[in-house]
Design a protein around this motif. Structure first.
Motif, PDB file in Angstrom:
ATOM      1  N   ARG A  80      -7.463   3.135   2.751  1.00  0.00           N
ATOM      2  CA  ARG A  80      -8.581   4.311   2.434  1.00  0.00           C
ATOM      3  C   ARG A  80      -7.737   5.518   1.594  1.00  0.00           C
ATOM      4  O   ARG A  80      -8.275   6.131   0.800  1.00  0.00           O
ATOM      5  N   MET A  81      -6.498   5.774   2.015  1.00  0.00           N
ATOM      6  CA  MET A  81      -5.831   6.659   1.352  1.00  0.00           C
ATOM      7  C   MET A  81      -5.725   6.641  -0.109  1.00  0.00           C
ATOM      8  O   MET A  81      -5.561   7.272  -1.164  1.00  0.00           O
ATOM      9  N   VAL A  82      -5.572   5.232  -0.436  1.00  0.00           N
ATOM     10  CA  VAL A  82      -5.095   4.640  -2.060  1.00  0.00           C
ATOM     11  C   VAL A  82      -6.741   5.099  -2.566  1.00  0.00           C
ATOM     12  O   VAL A  82      -6.478   5.857  -3.719  1.00  0.00           O
ATOM     13  N   PHE A 104       0.730  -0.888   0.033  1.00  0.00           N
ATOM     14  CA  PHE A 104      -0.077   0.037   0.098  1.00  0.00           C
ATOM     15  C   PHE A 104       1.033   1.184   0.140  1.00  0.00           C
ATOM     16  O   PHE A 104       0.581   2.364  -0.526  1.00  0.00           O
ATOM     17  N   LYS A 105       2.109   1.142   0.747  1.00  0.00           N
ATOM     18  CA  LYS A 105       3.049   2.374   0.846  1.00  0.00           C
ATOM     19  C   LYS A 105       3.500   2.552  -0.549  1.00  0.00           C
ATOM     20  O   LYS A 105       3.620   3.471  -0.920  1.00  0.00           O
ATOM     21  N   ASN A 156      -1.323  -0.837 -10.819  1.00  0.00           N
ATOM     22  CA  ASN A 156      -1.855  -2.205 -11.028  1.00  0.00           C
ATOM     23  C   ASN A 156      -1.126  -3.373 -10.932  1.00  0.00           C
ATOM     24  O   ASN A 156      -1.592  -4.663 -10.523  1.00  0.00           O
ATOM     25  N   ARG A 157       0.422  -3.409 -11.248  1.00  0.00           N
ATOM     26  CA  ARG A 157       1.122  -4.510 -11.063  1.00  0.00           C
ATOM     27  C   ARG A 157       1.203  -4.799  -9.542  1.00  0.00           C
ATOM     28  O   ARG A 157       1.109  -6.063  -8.943  1.00  0.00           O
ATOM     29  N   TYR A 158       1.087  -3.913  -8.639  1.00  0.00           N
ATOM     30  CA  TYR A 158       1.182  -4.257  -7.082  1.00  0.00           C
ATOM     31  C   TYR A 158      -0.114  -4.825  -6.805  1.00  0.00           C
ATOM     32  O   TYR A 158      -0.245  -5.642  -6.046  1.00  0.00           O
ATOM     33  N   PHE A 159      -1.092  -4.235  -7.393  1.00  0.00           N
ATOM     34  CA  PHE A 159      -2.430  -4.700  -6.846  1.00  0.00           C
ATOM     35  C   PHE A 159      -2.727  -6.115  -7.223  1.00  0.00           C
ATOM     36  O   PHE A 159      -3.052  -6.924  -6.722  1.00  0.00           O
ATOM     37  N   ILE A 160      -2.133  -6.433  -8.541  1.00  0.00           N
ATOM     38  CA  ILE A 160      -2.360  -7.848  -8.986  1.00  0.00           C
ATOM     39  C   ILE A 160      -1.725  -8.802  -8.188  1.00  0.00           C
ATOM     40  O   ILE A 160      -2.017  -9.991  -7.629  1.00  0.00           O
ATOM     41  N   ILE A 161      -0.334  -8.457  -7.659  1.00  0.00           N
ATOM     42  CA  ILE A 161       0.545  -9.240  -6.697  1.00  0.00           C
ATOM     43  C   ILE A 161      -0.254  -9.518  -5.449  1.00  0.00           C
ATOM     44  O   ILE A 161      -0.506 -10.568  -5.027  1.00  0.00           O
TER      45      ILE A 161
END
Ligand code: HEM
Length: 319
Positions: A147-149, A77-78, A106-111
């Motif tokens: 929530r910040m995202v 998230f950071k 998007n890459r981070y979220f897919i991971i």
């Protein structure tokens, strides 16, 4: 003088200028470097500290997994927020820049979505049910970075609870809209609808900071930056694709991987949940109920009506 020496000479001159600008003496700094240790890997990434941050509340082995996976997620998230901050601050932002940053996010979220099996498959259910009581009232619900995202990704109106959204428009006062923020509907007691301690603790610690962030990102969240482009630039299909992916990743794919895990570990019949003072998570977590959508303009009416449905059917074998 050899070419290497010339390079060094040039660098020393540049350094001298740099230090002079701040009224500093380069020779003193160079002398300091003479005695300075080389930095090893473990100091550079503060490994020893990092590895002391896992402090389970019970001796149950899988609680370690639970804690570490939450920590890993918070670090992702950071990283995501780090990208969102750059999107917000970039002067003369171009579509190419935004595409590059959204691709990373998007890459981070897919991971994160793919690795959620660490939770759903990687812990013994019995162990989970035992240690979870020891960590009440803590809940991932209290993750402020999550929530910040959201705040940095969209116009604030899209984070207003579904039933109140129509009362507002894009020009509405953020402070007024914040009173109806969607997460107020979560972490409430199923039987009475009252706020749980989880929610009250979260509001007390973060409300002020999150509201300030919402104000700060009003004109520089991802959507605001996108809308600043010319019509031609906005029509960039790769850019639209990355925005839609982000919407799906944050508002459907990750929430459903998470919800599926909650179902696996916590699902009991509604009377049992009510009797143990459980929260309303079954009515709150599924994306199809809340319809949080960052970029409604980029979806058809049908896609919005069907938000989150096909995936959940496929994953949970519901017909
Ligand atoms: C076994 C694993 C997990 C279970 C059973 C679980 C369960 C739940 C439940 C029941 C809620 C609803 C609020 C509540 O009643 O407390 C919730 C919310 C939430 N959890 Fe988890 N969770 C798990 C793992 C995680 C992980 C690894 C994260 C990562 C940080 C996380 C982040 C969140 C977030 C952000 C919410 C709020 C979602 C929203 O407001 O839409 N959870 N979780």
């Amino acid at each position: 003088m050899s070419s290497l020496d010339k390079n060094i000479e040039e660098l020393v001159l540049k350094l001298e200028e740099k230090y002079k600008r701040m009224g500093q003496d380069l020779a003193s700094y160079l002398e300091g470097r003479l005695y300075e240790d080389y930095v090893p890997y473990w100091d550079y990434i503060h490994l020893d500290t990092l590895l002391t941050l896992q402090k389970p509340k019970t001796p149950i082995p899988d609680e370690h997994i639970f804690i570490m996976y939450h920590q890993v997620t918070e670090l992702y998230f950071k990283m995501i927020l780090h990208e969102l901050e750059q999107i917000s601050n970039q002067e003369d932002i171009t579509p190419e820049y935004l595409i590059e940053k959204l691709t990373r996010i998007n890459r981070y979220f897919i991971i994160l979505t793919d690795s959620f099996t660490v939770m759903s498959e990687g812990m013994e259910q019995q162990q989970f049910l035992e240690f979870r009581m020891a960590l009440l009232p803590a809940s991932g619900f209290q993750s402020a970075q999550y929530r910040m995202v959201e705040i940095a990704s969209t116009d604030f109106i899209n984070l207003v609870g579904k039933d109140y959204r129509d009362q507002f428009n894009h020009k509405s006062d953020i402070e007024e809209m914040y009173k109806y923020i969607y997460w107020q509907a979560g972490a409430t007691v199923l039987s009475t609808g009252e706020k749980t301690l989880t929610l009250m603790q979260f509001e007390k610690k973060y409300n002020e900071r999150l509201l300030q962030m919402a104000v700060d990102y009003k004109d520089s969240n991802v959507w605001a930056r996108y809308k600043h482009f010319t019509k031609e630039e906005q029509a960039n299909q790769e850019l639209i694709g990355q925005l839609r992916n982000l919407d799906l990743n944050v508002n459907v794919n990750w929430p459903l991987a998470h919800y599926k895990t909650a179902v696996k570990y916590l699902h009991r019949n509604p009377q049992d949940i009510e009797a143990t003072g459980g929260t309303n998570w079954q009515k709150y977590l599924p994306p199809r109920f809340q319809k949080r959508i960052f970029y409604p303009e980029l979806w058809s009416e049908e896609e919005k009506t069907e938000w989150g449905k096909s995936w959940v059917k496929q994953q949970l074998n519901i017909n």
